[in-house]
Design a protein around this motif. Structure first.
Motif: not given
Lengths: 184, 366
Positions: B15-28, B40-47
């Motif tokens: 799920l993601g990394p673009v536009h999961v909820a808002l226009e901000e990248p986070v990858y689930f 759930t594993t959350l991956h971040s670091g796109h911005v």
């Protein structure tokens, strides 16, 4: 549900909430930040604006005749730091927010002034004449100083003049009377 | 994507990394069993923009502008807390009027930020007309920001030692008029969010974060207050003029999306209450003192941003470039809670649950 239907009905009756811009007038507040302007009569070229500009939008190029101050409007992030920290109140904000432009004009959207030095009334060193209002403001507490005269003097001559005229003269060894080296 | 359903088998859905909820990248990386999320594993670091490093290469005044760009919705909270941390480190005493002006600004931003989140929530529920209507009401606050400060998002109002400029009576009059226009419309929306069967059916009982889990994960802001935790930096350690204004901490015990929605809705009312008190009580006087000298020092400042507690740490040396500037943002604490909220939720609710913490990915990754 009924509440929202009522809201919808009101919205239909009241018409669009958006302004008809560009075909009509739009909300344009007085304090909106559009462009940064420099008052060339007030600028002393001290470089404070460049020092505080986080966007790197201000440049000051100096030579022996004077300096050229440039603001790239497209780089400016309108943070107002230059307006806040300018000791001469030379920077101001123009509420003209019509900043849409074609790509080829992006380097032409600049505010640029070339300001020349004038000779010091005493020693002839090239210097910048301070504005009369600012000189009056700075020397308001010292009635012995004539602002009109002192604003035409260079830094060293100003210090000497200040000391000559003052009723209280303090001898301070750390004040250099030698002409200050021009910063580049 | 066709997912074959077998009893006991799990799949991974990205799920993601673009536009999961808002226009901000986070990858689930969602581990699902049929329609139900099991892990759930959350991956971040796109911005990641390296802002802490940037701050260590700029002078204190430039950092004021830089920190404002950490986040867009709580931009003022960052600039405000940064100004406070420098003032704490260098022992600058801010004038009383500046304290009130800063409080006013912070609350105007909070109203706009909460309304934005609520609007996005309506959008994720599929209630587009309510989304548009909430954004229209938020526009009143945007007009206030534009008229008072000149900018719509990055207000650039705080500076070290106070505020960059003063607000005159005309500004306060405009603010009062806008609030008069805002309140009846907001009450209408508040009623819709709280009672509309479409919204309630979707958000009640979804995204549960039990109180014990909220304490364990150390969540902050409306997420914590929606799980019954009575925490708010504005009350715990009053800063600016918060010690002098009367307001309540809004808490709900529901622990679900509905509780957090109610917290945000009622916080808007509390913010309006604070704004009115500031307009009434603001003293006259100077709005800025000068930063006279810089010496080796370190300090911490914290404030309550719309999403929760923001902490800033600074270490200065004798130069005007800070040796270290570090901040901890609310979303960093809150997004760990997503693991709990998403567990046993439906895949279709993932975006809605992500939005409930009001994620600010760019703050967290800076």
């Amino acid at each position: 549900m009924a509440t929202f239907l009522n809201t919808l009905l009101q919205n239909i009756i009241s018409g669009p909430a958006t302004d008809p811009f560009p075909f009509g007038e739009t909300f344009s507040p007085k304090r909106v930040r559009g462009l940064i302007r420099i008052d060339r009569d007030l600028c002393l070229g001290c470089g404070m604006c460049r020092h505080v500009c986080a966007a790197g939008a201000i440049n000051i190029q100096r030579n022996s005749l004077g300096w050229t101050i440039t603001i790239w409007q497209d780089s400016c992030c309108l943070c107002r730091s230059c307006v806040t920290y300018c000791p001469m109140h030379a920077m101001s904000i123009d509420p003209n927010w019509h900043s849409a432009h074609v790509e080829e004009d992006k380097y032409k959207r600049i505010e640029q002034h070339t300001i020349s030095y004038q000779p010091c009334a005493r020693c002839g060193t090239p210097m910048r004449v301070m504005s009369l209002e600012r000189a009056k403001e700075l020397y308001a507490a010292d009635p012995d100083i004539d602002p009109e005269e002192i604003r035409h003097l260079c830094r060293s001559c100003r210090q000497i003049r200040d000391a000559e005229q003052s009723t209280v003269c303090m001898l301070r060894s750390d004040i250099s009377t030698a002409p200050a080296a021009e910063k580049s | 994507m066709a997912i074959e359903q077998k009893a006991g088998s799990t799949f991974n859905i990205p799920l993601g990394p673009v536009h999961v909820a808002l226009e901000e990248p986070v990858y689930f990386d969602l581990q699902v069993e049929g329609e139900i999320i099991r892990g759930t594993t959350l991956h971040s670091g796109h911005v990641h923009r390296g802002m802490e490093n940037l701050a260590q290469h700029r002078n204190l005044i430039m950092n004021q502008t830089l920190t404002e760009r950490v986040c867009s919705l709580c931009s003022n909270s960052h600039a405000f807390t940064y100004a406070m941390v420098v003032e704490n480190a260098l022992g600058i005493k801010v004038p009383e009027r500046a304290h009130y002006l800063r409080t006013l600004t912070e609350e105007i931003k909070r109203v706009a930020s909460h309304l934005f989140t609520l609007a996005i929530q309506a959008h994720l529920c599929g209630f587009e007309s309510l989304f548009m209507h909430t954004m229209e009401i938020r526009e009143i606050m945007q007009d206030v920001k534009e008229s008072l400060y000149g900018n719509r998002m990055n207000l650039a109002f705080n500076c070290i030692g106070g505020t960059k400029f003063d607000l005159d009576q005309e500004c306060f009059d405009f603010l009062e008029q806008s609030l008069e226009k805002f309140m009846p419309q907001f009450r209408e929306v508040l009623d819709i969010f709280e009672t509309d069967p479409l919204i309630c059916a979707r958000i009640q009982g979804t995204g549960i974060l039990p109180k014990e889990e909220a304490i364990r994960l150390g969540v902050v802001g409306p997420v914590a207050r929606g799980s019954g935790l009575n925490i708010d930096v504005r009350k715990e350690t009053p800063y600016a003029a918060y010690g002098k204004v009367d307001f309540d901490i809004v808490t709900r015990d529901g622990c679900d999306l509905y509780a957090r929605t109610c917290v945000r809705l009622h916080e808007v009312l509390e913010s309006v209450k604070i704004i009115k008190q500031v307009i009434r009580d603001i003293p006259e006087g100077e709005t800025r003192v000068h930063m006279t000298h810089i010496f080796p020092s370190q300090a911490v400042a914290r404030s309550e941003a719309p999403r929760g507690e923001v902490i800033y740490y600074i270490r200065t040396n004798s130069t005007e470039i800070p040796e270290r500037l570090k901040w901890r943002v609310p979303s960093y604490m809150n997004w760990e809670a997503l693991g709990v909220m998403l567990r046993n939720a439906k895949v279709a609710d993932a975006a809605l649950i992500t939005n409930t913490i009001d994620p600010c990915v760019s703050c967290t990754e800076r």
